[in-house]
Design an enzyme around this catalytic site. Sequence first.
Site, PDB file in Angstrom:
ATOM      1  N   LYS A 265      47.732  35.837  17.442  1.00 16.09           N
ATOM      2  CA  LYS A 265      48.878  36.176  16.614  1.00 16.09           C
ATOM      3  C   LYS A 265      48.450  36.296  15.152  1.00 16.09           C
ATOM      4  O   LYS A 265      47.477  35.668  14.745  1.00 16.09           O
ATOM      5  CB  LYS A 265      49.924  35.056  16.708  1.00 16.09           C
ATOM      6  CG  LYS A 265      50.672  34.995  18.023  1.00 16.09           C
ATOM      7  CD  LYS A 265      51.697  33.869  18.008  1.00 16.09           C
ATOM      8  CE  LYS A 265      52.443  33.774  19.321  1.00 16.09           C
ATOM      9  NZ  LYS A 265      53.320  34.917  19.605  1.00 16.09           N
ATOM     10  N   ARG A 339      55.324  33.340  30.535  1.00 20.92           N
ATOM     11  CA  ARG A 339      55.669  33.771  31.898  1.00 20.92           C
ATOM     12  C   ARG A 339      54.599  33.350  32.892  1.00 20.92           C
ATOM     13  O   ARG A 339      54.876  33.165  34.070  1.00 20.92           O
ATOM     14  CB  ARG A 339      55.913  35.295  31.905  1.00 20.92           C
ATOM     15  CG  ARG A 339      54.727  36.100  31.449  1.00 20.92           C
ATOM     16  CD  ARG A 339      55.101  37.523  31.063  1.00 20.92           C
ATOM     17  NE  ARG A 339      55.621  37.612  29.689  1.00 20.92           N
ATOM     18  CZ  ARG A 339      56.029  38.725  29.113  1.00 20.92           C
ATOM     19  NH1 ARG A 339      56.008  39.858  29.777  1.00 20.92           N
ATOM     20  NH2 ARG A 339      56.474  38.721  27.868  1.00 20.92           N
TER      21      ARG A 339
HETATM   22  N1  BES Z   1      56.185  32.210  22.233  1.00 17.81           N
HETATM   23  C1  BES Z   1      56.162  33.622  22.114  1.00 17.81           C
HETATM   24  C2  BES Z   1      57.535  34.218  21.880  1.00 17.81           C
HETATM   25  C3  BES Z   1      58.069  34.098  20.478  1.00 17.81           C
HETATM   26  C4  BES Z   1      57.526  34.839  19.452  1.00 17.81           C
HETATM   27  C5  BES Z   1      59.160  33.313  20.230  1.00 17.81           C
HETATM   28  C6  BES Z   1      58.051  34.745  18.188  1.00 17.81           C
HETATM   29  C7  BES Z   1      59.708  33.234  18.961  1.00 17.81           C
HETATM   30  C8  BES Z   1      59.151  33.956  17.945  1.00 17.81           C
HETATM   31  C9  BES Z   1      55.601  34.246  23.395  1.00 17.81           C
HETATM   32  O1  BES Z   1      54.629  33.517  24.040  1.00 17.81           O
HETATM   33  C10 BES Z   1      54.985  35.550  22.992  1.00 17.81           C
HETATM   34  O2  BES Z   1      54.031  35.524  22.256  1.00 17.81           O
HETATM   35  N2  BES Z   1      55.537  36.655  23.470  1.00 17.81           N
HETATM   36  C11 BES Z   1      55.065  37.927  23.122  1.00 17.81           C
HETATM   37  C12 BES Z   1      55.087  38.792  24.352  1.00 17.81           C
HETATM   38  C13 BES Z   1      54.384  40.100  24.191  1.00 17.81           C
HETATM   39  C14 BES Z   1      52.892  39.871  24.057  1.00 17.81           C
HETATM   40  C15 BES Z   1      54.693  40.969  25.368  1.00 17.81           C
HETATM   41  C16 BES Z   1      55.966  38.503  22.031  1.00 17.81           C
HETATM   42  O3  BES Z   1      57.179  38.288  22.095  1.00 17.81           O
HETATM   43  O4  BES Z   1      55.454  39.102  21.112  1.00 17.81           O
HETATM   44 MN    MN Z   2      52.672  33.903  23.272  1.00 14.25          MN
END
Ligand code: BES
Ligand code: MN
Length: 506
Positions: A265, A339
């Site tokens: 990230k 997931r």
């Molecule tokens: N924990 C995150 C989701 C999240 C991101 C919650 C920002 C709150 C704020 C999750 O594990 C994630 O990173 N999801 C990705 C999925 C994507 C790679 C398909 C996302 O939402 O960017």
């Molecule tokens: Mn994630």
Amino acid sequence: MDFELKKLTRSLICSEKTDALVVLIPEGMTPGDDPLSTLAALALKSGDLEAKPGKLLSAYRCEGIVATRVVLSGVGDASPKNIRTAINAAMSGLKTSNAQRVMVCLSAIENLPPAAVRAAVVACSETVYAYSTTKSKPVPGKLQRVLMAVNDLTSAQPAFDKAIGLVKGIELAKEWANRPANHATPTLLAGAAKELAKLPRIKVESLGLKEVEKLGMGAFIAVAQGSAEPLRFIVLRYEGAAKAEAPVVLIGKGITFDTGGISIKPAAEMDEMKFDMCGAASVLGTFRALAELQPSINVVGLIPACENMPSERAIKPGDVVTSMSGQTIEILNTDAEGRLVLCDVLTYAARFKPKAVIDIATLTGACVVALGAVRSGLFSNNEPLAESLAKAGDASLDPCWRMPLDDEYADGLKTNFADVANVAGRAGGAVTAAKFLQRFAGEFAWAHLDIAGTAWKGGAAKGATGRPVPLLLEYLLGQVAAEMSAKPPSKARLAKRSTPAAKTQA
Ligand code: BES
Ligand code: MN
Ligand code: ZN
């Protein structure tokens, strides 16, 4: 904080010794001939106070009123939502004052419904709560005691007791969610669950890598393998009903820190990924509340807890892993880890022959885009379950919104290298994530709550909200009521009900 409920008329309230008196003023209030009523009537007449939620008037050492400070707070039609607004407004001012004991007066509201009492208690705890675990000195929160005054205890008392249980659950959820990742590792989270096992009717087990390997949870293990911090699979049981009664299973995403892994990230706001275990925290909080309220229902809590880290041992984009269900998964993006840990636990959940399975997860940024911070995303393969959850959310001021699950949304999850990919394109990201989970939600009634937008706040007020503990508890207590009306209570059930009563301290 200490909460107490008392039956007090407005004239008696005037002679109560307390540091501050918060008086909720509804529209069309029936005036009395006590000093408090006179003060309110005067303020309303002069236009210095309006009976609208959020409108305040503060006074000091008023004639005929023993309390030092008086805060009149408009509450409009006295709906639970307006009660929350009115108390938040009034209490935030008092929070920075010297007041230690506050009396919140609901006596001016006629026919106070149970939901209004709950809203009042929850709102008080919300404004007074302060995180202090990782500060060198405890935060100097002065407010210690809230005394709530009502006209009639018959319906207010049970609502109040329920609210105290709920507040304990919310506060536990906030505490664990707020702790930084190095103070809330999977092992520490399992320790928090073990603490809950000291409470009546709660049992807790925590499994490690070897046991999870034996279960074949290849997707969960794949996420955990990049971290030096060992994974934990936490299994909680609340046994409030006969063994034969099918449980509700709650599954909480417990990523104690989500760096994104190799699909790392960006740095901005990455600290907030300590909140990626808010689903897990909400399960712990719900169990805390169950222990307090002792409803006759069976509930299982399942928490896959681990970190998502990049390292030489971490999963790489394109890796294929085998889930507990036997389905193979191509991990195209290591940041879609939630997931992966959840899918194995959904498979595991089937062994409880559950009445319903609800997973709770900070799953997608896309859900934040879709619904913001107001409503959690609700996905379900079962109409009655979806309806009960939606109702429970509205009733507890912890709302969610039903989202679609059309099969076409799963098209993007197709891949040439495994049974399914863990991501689809950017479009409809909250739904495609839910479609992935649905593949693992076998034969049972299943719902998925995406709490990415609702579980915590960013910015200056950064912190966990404790959501969706209110929704979950409301749903579970509603299940007890539904069971009770479905069949007449057996002797065994009646005997079971005479168990420890809820205490009134939070
Ligand atoms: N924990 C995150 C989701 C999240 C991101 C919650 C920002 C709150 C704020 C999750 O594990 C994630 O990173 N999801 C990705 C999925 C994507 C790679 C398909 C996302 O939402 O960017
Ligand atoms: Mn994630
Ligand atoms: Zn995550």
